[in-house]
Scaffold this motif. Sequence first.
Motif, PDB file in Angstrom:
ATOM      1  N   GLY A  45       0.803  -1.213   0.000  1.00 42.19           N
ATOM      2  CA  GLY A  45       0.000   0.000   0.000  1.00 42.19           C
ATOM      3  C   GLY A  45       0.838   1.266   0.000  1.00 42.19           C
ATOM      4  O   GLY A  45       0.438   2.290  -0.553  1.00 42.19           O
ATOM      5  N   GLU A  46       2.021   1.199   0.607  1.00 42.52           N
ATOM      6  CA  GLU A  46       2.932   2.345   0.646  1.00 42.52           C
ATOM      7  C   GLU A  46       3.721   2.493  -0.654  1.00 42.52           C
ATOM      8  O   GLU A  46       3.960   3.601  -1.121  1.00 42.52           O
ATOM      9  CB  GLU A  46       3.920   2.197   1.815  1.00 42.52           C
ATOM     10  CG  GLU A  46       3.285   2.201   3.178  1.00 42.52           C
ATOM     11  CD  GLU A  46       4.225   1.748   4.296  1.00 42.52           C
ATOM     12  OE1 GLU A  46       3.837   1.912   5.454  1.00 42.52           O
ATOM     13  OE2 GLU A  46       5.325   1.232   4.009  1.00 42.52           O
ATOM     14  N   ILE A  47       4.129   1.378  -1.216  1.00 42.69           N
ATOM     15  CA  ILE A  47       5.067   1.374  -2.347  1.00 42.69           C
ATOM     16  C   ILE A  47       4.365   1.390  -3.710  1.00 42.69           C
ATOM     17  O   ILE A  47       4.839   2.012  -4.645  1.00 42.69           O
ATOM     18  CB  ILE A  47       6.006   0.143  -2.249  1.00 42.69           C
ATOM     19  CG1 ILE A  47       6.864   0.250  -0.995  1.00 42.69           C
ATOM     20  CG2 ILE A  47       6.871   0.011  -3.489  1.00 42.69           C
ATOM     21  CD1 ILE A  47       7.601  -1.022  -0.646  1.00 42.69           C
ATOM     22  N   HIS A  48       3.256   0.685  -3.838  1.00 42.19           N
ATOM     23  CA  HIS A  48       2.546   0.521  -5.113  1.00 42.19           C
ATOM     24  C   HIS A  48       3.476   0.035  -6.230  1.00 42.19           C
ATOM     25  O   HIS A  48       3.683   0.724  -7.230  1.00 42.19           O
ATOM     26  CB  HIS A  48       1.850   1.816  -5.527  1.00 42.19           C
ATOM     27  CG  HIS A  48       0.749   2.196  -4.597  1.00 42.19           C
ATOM     28  ND1 HIS A  48      -0.493   1.611  -4.653  1.00 42.19           N
ATOM     29  CD2 HIS A  48       0.712   3.084  -3.579  1.00 42.19           C
ATOM     30  CE1 HIS A  48      -1.248   2.130  -3.709  1.00 42.19           C
ATOM     31  NE2 HIS A  48      -0.549   3.015  -3.041  1.00 42.19           N
ATOM     32  N   PRO A  49       4.035  -1.181  -6.074  1.00 40.94           N
ATOM     33  CA  PRO A  49       4.916  -1.719  -7.122  1.00 40.94           C
ATOM     34  C   PRO A  49       4.125  -2.049  -8.389  1.00 40.94           C
ATOM     35  O   PRO A  49       2.888  -2.076  -8.382  1.00 40.94           O
ATOM     36  CB  PRO A  49       5.460  -3.001  -6.476  1.00 40.94           C
ATOM     37  CG  PRO A  49       4.362  -3.430  -5.544  1.00 40.94           C
ATOM     38  CD  PRO A  49       3.784  -2.146  -5.008  1.00 40.94           C
TER      39      PRO A  49
END
Length: 122
Positions: A45-49
């Motif tokens: 959710g933080e990174i959105h790879p």
Amino acid sequence: MSDQTIFIVEDNPVIADLISWRLTEMGYHVAGTAEDSTQALIRIGEIHPALVLMDINLPGEMDGIDAASEIIEKFKIPIVYISSILDADIMERAKKTKPRGYIVKPFTDNQLRATIEMALQG
């Protein structure tokens, strides 16, 4: 070139490090790893790879299939399963999440690269 950021969810840190190293050698950016589904959902959710490589057998309340379903629903991020499990019932559950691929451990670099390239084109 499209986003090549990959996140790895693997409960065995040695295998996660090995996959991370292999992907880095292939030119991909590994944004991080998680050992369980709770950790994975927060980090993703933080990174959105661009792509998540998901082990199916994870500790905790959710296995990899449940976590993948949530990742796809919440973040619209494609999943490629990486697992040693070939059980028919698990395969049927996994197929319902519409993954972009399924790699059986152990796998070669060529299998990993080909599956990831196809998944990223999705």
